[in-house]
Write a protein that holds these residues in place. Structure first.
Motif, short mmCIF file in Angstrom:
data_model
loop_
_atom_site.label_atom_id
_atom_site.label_comp_id
_atom_site.label_asym_id
_atom_site.label_seq_id
_atom_site.Cartn_x
_atom_site.Cartn_y
_atom_site.Cartn_z
N TRP A 28 55.23 -41.96 -29.55
CA TRP A 28 53.90 -42.50 -29.77
C TRP A 28 53.70 -42.73 -31.20
O TRP A 28 52.93 -43.58 -31.37
CB TRP A 28 52.71 -41.53 -29.34
CG TRP A 28 53.01 -41.37 -27.80
CD1 TRP A 28 53.18 -40.17 -27.07
CD2 TRP A 28 52.62 -42.36 -26.73
NE1 TRP A 28 53.34 -40.41 -25.79
CE2 TRP A 28 52.80 -41.63 -25.38
CE3 TRP A 28 52.33 -43.51 -26.79
CZ2 TRP A 28 52.82 -42.28 -24.32
CZ3 TRP A 28 51.98 -44.33 -25.44
CH2 TRP A 28 52.22 -43.51 -24.37
N THR A 29 54.41 -42.12 -32.11
CA THR A 29 54.20 -42.32 -33.43
C THR A 29 54.99 -43.68 -33.78
O THR A 29 54.34 -44.48 -34.45
CB THR A 29 55.02 -41.10 -34.30
OG1 THR A 29 54.28 -39.98 -34.13
CG2 THR A 29 54.92 -41.52 -35.95
N SER A 31 55.56 -46.05 -31.34
CA SER A 31 54.77 -46.90 -30.85
C SER A 31 53.57 -47.43 -31.49
O SER A 31 53.41 -48.68 -31.82
CB SER A 31 54.22 -46.23 -29.38
OG SER A 31 53.17 -47.17 -28.84
N GLU A 32 52.79 -46.63 -32.00
CA GLU A 32 51.69 -47.03 -32.92
C GLU A 32 51.83 -47.51 -34.08
O GLU A 32 51.26 -48.64 -34.57
CB GLU A 32 50.47 -45.91 -33.22
CG GLU A 32 49.13 -46.27 -33.36
CD GLU A 32 48.28 -45.19 -33.48
OE1 GLU A 32 47.67 -44.87 -32.36
OE2 GLU A 32 48.20 -44.60 -34.59
N ASP A 37 50.36 -48.65 -28.33
CA ASP A 37 49.33 -47.49 -28.36
C ASP A 37 49.86 -46.23 -28.71
O ASP A 37 50.88 -46.15 -29.14
CB ASP A 37 49.31 -47.31 -26.62
CG ASP A 37 48.53 -48.40 -25.87
OD1 ASP A 37 47.84 -49.19 -26.56
OD2 ASP A 37 48.93 -48.33 -24.67
N GLY A 38 48.78 -45.58 -29.05
CA GLY A 38 48.95 -44.13 -29.73
C GLY A 38 49.14 -43.24 -28.68
O GLY A 38 48.97 -43.70 -27.26
N HIS A 42 45.20 -39.45 -29.36
CA HIS A 42 44.43 -40.29 -30.01
C HIS A 42 43.12 -40.83 -29.33
O HIS A 42 42.19 -40.79 -29.66
CB HIS A 42 45.34 -41.61 -30.46
CG HIS A 42 44.64 -42.67 -31.18
ND1 HIS A 42 45.24 -43.89 -31.58
CD2 HIS A 42 43.43 -42.92 -31.51
CE1 HIS A 42 44.36 -44.62 -32.37
NE2 HIS A 42 43.24 -44.05 -32.37
N ARG A 48 45.58 -40.03 -35.51
CA ARG A 48 46.26 -41.42 -35.35
C ARG A 48 47.66 -40.97 -35.33
O ARG A 48 48.34 -40.33 -36.13
CB ARG A 48 45.82 -42.08 -36.76
CG ARG A 48 44.33 -42.09 -36.96
CD ARG A 48 44.03 -42.85 -37.90
NE ARG A 48 44.10 -44.40 -37.69
CZ ARG A 48 44.30 -45.22 -38.87
NH1 ARG A 48 44.36 -44.83 -40.12
NH2 ARG A 48 44.39 -46.56 -38.64
N SER A 49 48.40 -41.61 -34.38
CA SER A 49 49.88 -41.19 -34.08
C SER A 49 50.78 -41.58 -34.87
O SER A 49 51.70 -40.87 -35.19
CB SER A 49 50.17 -41.82 -32.51
OG SER A 49 49.12 -41.35 -31.59
N HIS A 50 50.54 -42.68 -35.65
CA HIS A 50 51.51 -42.92 -36.57
C HIS A 50 51.34 -42.28 -38.02
O HIS A 50 51.95 -42.56 -38.99
CB HIS A 50 51.31 -44.56 -36.85
CG HIS A 50 50.12 -45.13 -37.65
ND1 HIS A 50 48.89 -45.05 -36.93
CD2 HIS A 50 49.85 -45.50 -38.95
CE1 HIS A 50 47.97 -45.30 -37.84
NE2 HIS A 50 48.71 -45.94 -39.01
N ARG A 114 49.88 -50.57 -41.78
CA ARG A 114 50.50 -49.53 -40.93
C ARG A 114 51.52 -48.57 -41.64
O ARG A 114 51.46 -47.42 -41.62
CB ARG A 114 50.84 -50.02 -39.48
CG ARG A 114 49.83 -50.37 -38.56
CD ARG A 114 49.42 -49.10 -37.72
NE ARG A 114 48.11 -49.32 -37.32
CZ ARG A 114 47.77 -49.57 -35.84
NH1 ARG A 114 48.89 -49.33 -35.17
NH2 ARG A 114 46.54 -49.62 -35.68
N SER A 118 51.26 -44.77 -42.58
CA SER A 118 52.58 -43.84 -42.05
C SER A 118 53.13 -42.89 -43.17
O SER A 118 53.86 -42.03 -42.93
CB SER A 118 53.68 -44.49 -41.31
OG SER A 118 54.53 -45.09 -42.23
#
Ligand code: SF4
Length: 321
Positions: A28-29, A31-32, A37-38, A42, A48-50, A114, A118
């Motif tokens: 998910w990290t 992905s976001e 999606d997270g 999230h 916040r997954s990223h 983003r 991150s």
């Protein structure tokens, strides 16, 4: 840790940290980070997954060998004999996480904003594999992470209540996995490697109300094995009195495929039905669901759901102050 284990973990894209810790970039990290999606946390709590680091200070130590665990279970000890310092583990985990993400720099799906976010992670999920409470300096690690502005989620199997009793500070959110509704099912599904695991786990259930942080019970549900048992789970949840209850369907992936079959995966609707029935019995509100992760959320007080990211350590008014 044996070199063969290190090689297996490296092959599985773990970043090894010191003598007994590891990080792994979660699906998910990525992905976001790439505009998708997270994770469900999230949606449920605002993480916040990223900006999330998934790590463990006990990669090779666990008190259980859960049948539904999809990680490699080469646990060779229930103790860590030569422990690294928490400062070292935190610094090197951040470093290893960034290194594992470095291949995404310049990826056309990753916006500049983003990417920069991150590189400034804000959350640590202490849950990758192993039982983190085996690391005797876990409290210091959580404290250092809080000072650095991280929120922390800690997932425990509850077999070491003596550690949780003394854990200071507590994490931002404490997860207790509750997947054995009776002693018999507990022993079959969680396959404890220590004596008194059931008794210790029950001590943790009764300890939970006194722990002054956000608390989550997570029911990992394996069809035809540990569900529905609604009455038994409701009784356990009443004793633990958590703020949130997640019901999560078993997913047939990784190493668990050697122990369970695809038919043990409950369909999402079955998880929803279980969760709604449990909520009715406990007076908790069915608040959210994520079919992609086959998980639902029950809240005692839905107003408490979102994490206060500006105050990562003290989240409940008056908590431990
Ligand atoms: S909270 Fe868990 S699932 Fe979500 S991004 Fe972090 S490690 Fe992944």
């Amino acid at each position: 840790m044996e070199n063969t284990y290190r090689q297996i973990y490296r092959k599985q894209h773990y970043g090894m940290v010191g003598k007994h810790s590891a990080v792994k970039v979660c699906h998910w990290t990525k992905s976001e980070l790439t505009g998708g999606d997270g994770c469900y946390k999230h949606l449920f709590y605002g993480i916040r997954s990223h900006q999330c680091i998934q790590m463990t200070p006990a990669v090779n130590s666990c008190t259980e060998n859960c049948s539904f665990c999809w990680r490699f279970q080469g646990f060779d000890s229930m103790h860590i004999s030569d422990e690294d310092d928490p400062e070292f583990i935190l610094e090197k985990s951040i470093e290893a996480h960034k290194k594992l993400l470095s291949g995404f720099k310049g990826n056309p799906k990753v916006t500049r904003e983003r990417w920069e976010e991150s590189q400034n992670p804000r959350h640590i999920a202490i849950s990758l594999t192993g039982e983190p409470t085996v690391y005797s300096r876990l409290g210091e690690f959580i404290e250092l992470a809080g000072r650095r502005g991280f929120t922390t989620f800690l997932v425990t199997n509850g077999t070491l209540p003596m550690v949780l009793e003394k854990l200071d500070p507590l994490p931002t959110q404490l997860y207790l996995t509750v997947a054995g509704p009776t002693k018999k099912v507990f022993n079959e599904v969680l396959n404890p490697a220590i004596g008194n695991a059931w008794e210790n786990f029950n001590r943790t259930l009764d300890l939970l109300p006194s722990l002054n942080t956000r608390k989550v019970i997570r029911h990992t549900l394996v069809k035809d094995v540990n569900m529905p048992f609604i009455d038994e789970y409701a009784e356990m949840d009443r004793r633990a009195d958590p703020h949130f209850i997640e019901s999560k369907g078993y997913v047939h992936v990784g190493q668990s495929m050697e122990r369970l079959s695809a038919s043990n995966m409950p369909p999402h609707q079955m998880v929803v039905d279980f969760s709604k029935e449990l909520g009715k019995r406990l007076g908790y509100e069915f608040t959210a669901e994520s079919p992609a992760s086959r998980v639902t959320l029950l809240c005692k007080d839905p107003g408490m759901r979102m994490i206060n990211l500006s105050n990562p350590v003290r989240l409940i008014s008056g908590a431990n102050s």
